[in-house]
Design an enzyme around this catalytic site. Sequence first.
Site, short mmCIF file in Angstrom:
data_model
loop_
_atom_site.label_atom_id
_atom_site.label_comp_id
_atom_site.label_asym_id
_atom_site.label_seq_id
_atom_site.Cartn_x
_atom_site.Cartn_y
_atom_site.Cartn_z
N LYS A 1 0.80 -1.07 0.12
CA LYS A 1 0.05 -0.13 0.15
C LYS A 1 0.86 1.18 -0.02
O LYS A 1 0.88 2.00 -0.78
CB LYS A 1 -0.92 0.05 1.19
CG LYS A 1 -1.47 1.41 1.66
CD LYS A 1 -2.56 1.23 2.67
CE LYS A 1 -1.81 1.63 4.08
NZ LYS A 1 -1.42 2.89 4.29
N ASN A 2 1.90 1.16 0.84
CA ASN A 2 2.60 2.44 1.10
C ASN A 2 3.71 2.78 0.14
O ASN A 2 4.49 3.67 -0.08
CB ASN A 2 3.22 2.36 2.55
CG ASN A 2 2.37 2.67 3.49
OD1 ASN A 2 0.79 2.87 3.26
ND2 ASN A 2 2.56 2.46 4.76
N ARG B 1 -1.05 14.02 13.23
CA ARG B 1 -0.54 13.84 11.84
C ARG B 1 -0.58 15.15 11.35
O ARG B 1 -0.99 15.53 10.32
CB ARG B 1 -1.59 13.04 11.14
CG ARG B 1 -2.07 11.69 11.73
CD ARG B 1 -0.82 10.74 12.09
NE ARG B 1 -0.26 10.48 10.52
CZ ARG B 1 -0.67 9.37 9.77
NH1 ARG B 1 -1.67 8.54 10.49
NH2 ARG B 1 -0.39 8.93 8.71
N PRO B 2 0.47 15.98 11.69
CA PRO B 2 0.91 17.23 11.18
C PRO B 2 1.16 17.29 9.84
O PRO B 2 1.76 16.14 9.38
CB PRO B 2 1.57 17.99 11.99
CG PRO B 2 2.23 16.84 12.85
CD PRO B 2 1.31 15.86 12.69
N ILE B 3 1.35 18.37 9.17
CA ILE B 3 2.02 18.36 7.57
C ILE B 3 3.07 19.61 7.68
O ILE B 3 3.43 19.95 6.54
CB ILE B 3 1.09 18.59 6.53
CG1 ILE B 3 0.18 19.81 6.64
CG2 ILE B 3 -0.04 17.24 6.48
CD1 ILE B 3 -0.56 19.88 5.36
N ASP B 4 3.44 20.04 9.03
CA ASP B 4 4.38 21.21 8.87
C ASP B 4 6.05 20.69 8.11
O ASP B 4 6.30 21.66 7.52
CB ASP B 4 4.58 21.50 10.28
CG ASP B 4 5.02 20.46 11.21
OD1 ASP B 4 4.74 19.27 11.04
OD2 ASP B 4 6.13 20.66 11.99
N CYS C 1 -5.57 8.02 9.68
CA CYS C 1 -5.97 7.44 11.07
C CYS C 1 -5.52 8.44 12.28
O CYS C 1 -4.83 9.25 12.25
CB CYS C 1 -5.07 6.15 11.27
SG CYS C 1 -5.39 5.07 9.98
N ARG D 1 -8.69 -0.45 4.56
CA ARG D 1 -8.03 0.26 4.05
C ARG D 1 -6.68 -0.12 3.32
O ARG D 1 -6.24 0.41 2.56
CB ARG D 1 -7.60 1.67 5.01
CG ARG D 1 -8.89 2.58 5.28
CD ARG D 1 -8.49 3.65 6.12
NE ARG D 1 -7.11 4.30 5.47
CZ ARG D 1 -6.16 5.10 6.24
NH1 ARG D 1 -6.49 5.21 7.48
NH2 ARG D 1 -5.31 5.66 5.71
N ASP E 1 4.50 0.68 12.15
CA ASP E 1 3.18 0.01 11.59
C ASP E 1 2.99 -1.60 12.14
O ASP E 1 1.96 -2.09 11.93
CB ASP E 1 3.27 -0.19 10.02
CG ASP E 1 3.04 1.31 9.76
OD1 ASP E 1 3.29 1.73 8.42
OD2 ASP E 1 2.74 2.34 10.39
#
Length: 420
Positions: A26-27, A125-128, A120, A401, A308
């Site tokens: 998936k990744n 889960r930031p995107i900085d 999830c 998912r 994971d």
Amino acid sequence: MKNKLDNYIIKGGKKLFGEVYVQTSKNASLPIISASLLTTDKVRIKDCPDILDVKNMILMLQKLGVKINNDDKDIIIDSSNLNNVNLDCKLTKTMRSSIFLLGSLLHRFGTIMINTPGGCKIGARPIDIHVDAFKKLGVKVVCMGDCLFFDASKARAGKIHLKLPSVGATENIVQFACLLKGETQIFNAAKEPEVVDLCNFLSLMGAKIFGAGTNKITIYGVDRLHGVEYSPIGDRIVAGTLMVAVALTGGKLALKNVNAHQNEKLIDILRRMGCQINIKHGIIKISNSNRLSSIDVSTGYYPDFPTDLQSMLLVMMCLADGESRLRENVFENRFLIKDELIKMGAKIQQIDNRNVLVEGQPELTGCTVRAKDLRGGASLVLAGLVAQGETRVADIHYIDRGYDHLENVLSSLGADIKRK
Ligand code: EPZ
């Protein structure tokens, strides 16, 4: 047919025996699908996993005008008609990997508006790190409520130092820099096998990328990329999940389409806990007939033990002989299944948001539990395989998912698991 309200009903106690050809990663698939937008030629991605995250990304791209056809499990992507840029906000809210579209779409359109993706609930889960990296390449980023507006009209190659070796940020910048004139360097880059697979895919398309798999990646921008056919790597997390399943239930399993080197840390842990594992001609064979031994483990960035697989290891610790300690170094809140396992009789003490202490029990007892995230959900299935009696796992859409018909794979090995 999958339905959002589906459950798994599992009758524990069956040993697992057989052979599995592990699904495509998936990744690796998600960033590779995104990177396919960097050419207007056709791209064929072979043997795509039949999972929700891939389906949702395809849906999102089709809404943008990308033509995507199936040919058995292959997908053929034709983005020559790629038009509007409003990523479907409902969809980006449900999936973290929509952020991976940023690098490729920003190249195609020059400007883009996205909302901060959901994914999830495993920490903020930031995107900085993504935003800072794009800014270092001259991209203007303006925050508008819970949307971000990116303008790449003045983008130029440059040097980026990631404060954390973020997989997604590394993959976004690699995609964006491939067609950015000049030399771009990423320091403290992620080294995960999926990052290497993306770079291999892009290199086949004509990109000039050096250092993939190390903490320094250098990209020399080229004028264009061309279409290719590509088979992404096998899913090392699904492979790890199946190895833990046999470690828990006992039995014997052979895994194909996996690279043992990519699961080195898990294999070492499983051996130390009492499993027999041998690797020959690219096939991993695992068996177990003992009670698992306790162990202390910390997760980390590749090549350390992967976050994971952390919840799968937690299930093994719950049944191991003695006390185990588990430290989560990557995400700050990734013990969501703790309370569900306690319902099954586990003895888990959470020290703080990164550490748990586990006192192994002789058995777990089946009951109704709820998945709360993708990998935690898969771990509850593993707990059900070994628990006494019947376990109902609800909210298995999280598992869908990332796992391609997990119930079929486990049933083929002798598990008593039904989707209802
Ligand atoms: C990828 O997520 C994977 N997802 C995750 O797998 C995996 O757990 C993670 O990498 C770590 O290996 C995909 O590849 C689709 P990160 P990603 O950026 O890229 C912090 C699964 O189960 N961070 O490497 O989102 C972040 O909070 C999923 O298949 C920032 O602070 O992870 C985390 O603590 C779950 N700011 C750490 O970095 C940012 O801008 C690592 O995150 C980005 C990340």
